[in-house]
Motif scaffolding. Structure first.
Motif, short mmCIF file in Angstrom:
data_model
loop_
_atom_site.label_atom_id
_atom_site.label_comp_id
_atom_site.label_asym_id
_atom_site.label_seq_id
_atom_site.Cartn_x
_atom_site.Cartn_y
_atom_site.Cartn_z
N VAL A 37 0.82 -1.11 -0.04
CA VAL A 37 0.06 -0.05 0.07
C VAL A 37 0.93 1.35 0.14
CG1 VAL A 37 -1.68 1.27 1.06
CG2 VAL A 37 -1.75 -1.29 1.52
N GLY A 38 0.50 2.28 -0.74
CA GLY A 38 1.35 3.52 -0.49
C GLY A 38 1.54 4.06 -1.70
N CYS A 39 1.53 3.47 -2.82
CA CYS A 39 1.80 4.21 -4.18
C CYS A 39 0.71 4.98 -4.57
CB CYS A 39 1.90 2.94 -5.40
SG CYS A 39 2.75 3.79 -6.78
N ASN A 40 0.93 6.39 -4.30
CA ASN A 40 -0.02 7.36 -4.68
C ASN A 40 0.17 7.96 -6.00
OD1 ASN A 40 1.95 8.92 -3.97
ND2 ASN A 40 0.79 9.81 -1.99
N GLU A 41 1.10 7.42 -6.82
CA GLU A 41 1.26 8.10 -8.22
C GLU A 41 0.31 7.68 -9.08
OE1 GLU A 41 5.40 8.19 -9.13
OE2 GLU A 41 5.94 8.53 -6.95
N ARG A 42 0.34 8.21 -10.23
CA ARG A 42 -0.60 7.89 -11.31
C ARG A 42 0.26 6.92 -12.15
NH1 ARG A 42 -5.77 9.48 -11.62
NH2 ARG A 42 -6.37 11.28 -10.14
N ILE A 43 0.67 5.83 -11.76
CA ILE A 43 1.16 5.04 -12.83
C ILE A 43 0.53 3.69 -13.16
CG2 ILE A 43 3.51 5.93 -12.29
CD1 ILE A 43 4.01 3.53 -10.24
N SER A 44 0.81 2.75 -13.91
CA SER A 44 0.22 1.57 -14.41
C SER A 44 0.37 0.40 -13.53
CB SER A 44 0.73 1.27 -15.75
OG SER A 44 2.08 0.61 -15.78
N ASP A 45 -0.38 -0.67 -13.41
CA ASP A 45 -0.09 -1.65 -12.47
C ASP A 45 1.24 -2.26 -12.71
OD1 ASP A 45 -2.72 -1.40 -11.60
OD2 ASP A 45 -3.42 -2.90 -12.73
N GLY A 46 1.56 -2.27 -13.97
CA GLY A 46 2.88 -2.93 -14.39
C GLY A 46 4.03 -1.89 -13.82
N GLY A 47 3.99 -0.48 -13.61
CA GLY A 47 4.81 0.36 -13.07
C GLY A 47 5.07 0.12 -11.58
N VAL A 48 3.62 0.05 -10.88
CA VAL A 48 3.47 -0.17 -9.58
C VAL A 48 4.29 -1.53 -8.97
CG1 VAL A 48 2.09 -0.86 -7.38
CG2 VAL A 48 1.62 1.10 -9.35
N PHE A 49 4.01 -2.74 -9.86
CA PHE A 49 4.64 -3.95 -9.92
C PHE A 49 6.32 -3.86 -9.81
CE2 PHE A 49 6.01 -7.94 -11.43
CZ PHE A 49 5.84 -8.78 -10.32
N GLU A 50 6.75 -2.97 -10.72
CA GLU A 50 8.13 -2.98 -10.91
C GLU A 50 9.11 -2.31 -9.61
OE1 GLU A 50 9.67 -0.82 -14.13
OE2 GLU A 50 8.33 -1.66 -15.57
N GLY A 51 8.20 -1.44 -8.83
CA GLY A 51 8.68 -0.79 -7.68
C GLY A 51 8.22 -1.42 -6.33
N CYS A 52 7.36 -2.60 -6.27
CA CYS A 52 7.06 -3.04 -5.18
C CYS A 52 7.64 -4.25 -4.36
CB CYS A 52 5.50 -3.53 -5.36
SG CYS A 52 5.33 -5.12 -6.11
N SER A 53 7.55 -4.58 -3.08
CA SER A 53 8.34 -5.44 -2.56
C SER A 53 8.19 -6.75 -3.13
CB SER A 53 8.05 -5.25 -1.02
OG SER A 53 6.71 -5.75 -0.95
N LEU A 54 6.98 -7.28 -3.76
CA LEU A 54 6.81 -8.53 -4.31
C LEU A 54 7.56 -8.95 -5.60
CD1 LEU A 54 5.08 -11.23 -4.62
CD2 LEU A 54 3.45 -9.73 -6.09
N GLN A 55 7.68 -7.63 -6.38
CA GLN A 55 8.56 -7.85 -7.44
C GLN A 55 10.24 -8.08 -6.96
OE1 GLN A 55 8.50 -8.16 -10.83
NE2 GLN A 55 10.72 -8.61 -10.62
N GLN A 56 10.36 -7.58 -6.02
CA GLN A 56 12.01 -7.75 -5.37
C GLN A 56 12.02 -9.03 -4.95
OE1 GLN A 56 11.74 -4.53 -2.64
NE2 GLN A 56 11.94 -2.75 -4.22
N ALA A 57 10.91 -9.41 -3.94
CA ALA A 57 10.85 -10.75 -3.71
C ALA A 57 11.08 -11.87 -4.75
CB ALA A 57 9.77 -10.89 -2.67
N LEU A 58 10.31 -11.67 -5.84
CA LEU A 58 10.48 -12.65 -6.75
C LEU A 58 12.15 -12.73 -7.53
CD1 LEU A 58 7.04 -11.85 -8.82
CD2 LEU A 58 7.84 -13.90 -7.31
N ASP A 59 12.46 -11.34 -7.77
CA ASP A 59 13.72 -11.13 -8.04
C ASP A 59 14.80 -12.03 -7.49
OD1 ASP A 59 12.99 -9.75 -10.37
OD2 ASP A 59 13.44 -7.80 -9.63
N ARG A 60 14.82 -11.85 -6.05
CA ARG A 60 15.55 -12.55 -5.15
C ARG A 60 15.17 -14.16 -4.80
NH1 ARG A 60 13.96 -8.19 -1.86
NH2 ARG A 60 12.82 -9.63 -0.56
N ARG A 61 14.26 -14.51 -5.56
CA ARG A 61 13.66 -15.62 -5.28
C ARG A 61 13.71 -16.27 -3.79
NH1 ARG A 61 13.79 -18.18 -10.17
NH2 ARG A 61 15.01 -17.79 -11.80
N SER A 62 12.87 -15.29 -3.24
CA SER A 62 12.71 -15.47 -1.73
C SER A 62 11.63 -16.72 -1.67
CB SER A 62 12.14 -14.33 -1.01
OG SER A 62 10.96 -14.04 -1.37
#
Length: 171
Positions: free
Chosen positions: A15-40
């Motif tokens: 929660v907290g992305c209050n900019e007007r960006i696409s879902d894909g843009g939000v995903f790029e900067g979110c902790s879920l994408q980071q966890a997937l990249d790290r293969r957590s």
């Protein structure tokens, strides 16, 4: 941005992305994408489905705004689709309906989502996280009553809308 399981519970929320960006843009900067990249270890080990002994991996179901990744499935482009791709897209959309139902059920239960929340962003974040937590608690304690979520007749493929779409107040 949220990740929902097959039981309409929220497994992960950012929660907290209050900019007007696409879902894909939000995903790029979110902790879920980071966890997937790290293969957590957020994904369970592959497990068999009921009635089958073969282990099946877990995947995130997304729309076409997201990047195709090892654990993230998205629909085929509609241009020049073959029959098998249409079937895949149809089945993927059925899975995405679970997410739509989870959000609808939660919003109907916590009516704060039906209007603009006129508070400072840090308080809004706390309210949103609290409602997700309470939603999951209620899912575990009282489950879901028949007819609240959308239901599909697998013979005719007719979808009956869940009662949350007709705006009842859910207990």
């Amino acid at each position: 941005m949220a990740l929902v399981d097959a039981d309409y519970k929220f497994m992960w929320v950012d929660v907290g992305c209050n900019e007007r960006i696409s879902d894909g843009g939000v995903f790029e900067g979110c902790s879920l994408q980071q966890a997937l990249d790290r293969r957590s270890s957020m994904f369970p080990d592959p497990a068999p489905c009921p009635g089958d002994e073969r282990p099946l991996s877990y995947y995130i179901i997304a729309d076409d705004a997201f990047p195709l990744q090892e654990n993230l499935m998205k629909p085929y482009l509609h241009k020049d689709m073959i029959h098998e791709h249409r079937i895949f897209n149809y089945r993927l959309s059925r899975a995405r309906r679970v997410v739509e139902n989870a959000f609808g059920i939660m919003a109907n239960r916590f009516r704060v989502y039906f209007t603009k929340i006129a508070l400072e962003p840090s308080k809004v974040t706390k309210i949103v996280l609290a409602t997700y937590t309470l939603h999951n608690l209620l899912r575990e304690e009282i489950g879901i009553t028949t007819g609240v979520a959308d239901v599909e007749d697998f013979n005719t493929h007719k979808v009956s809308d869940g009662s949350w779409r007709n705006d009842p107040v859910l207990a």
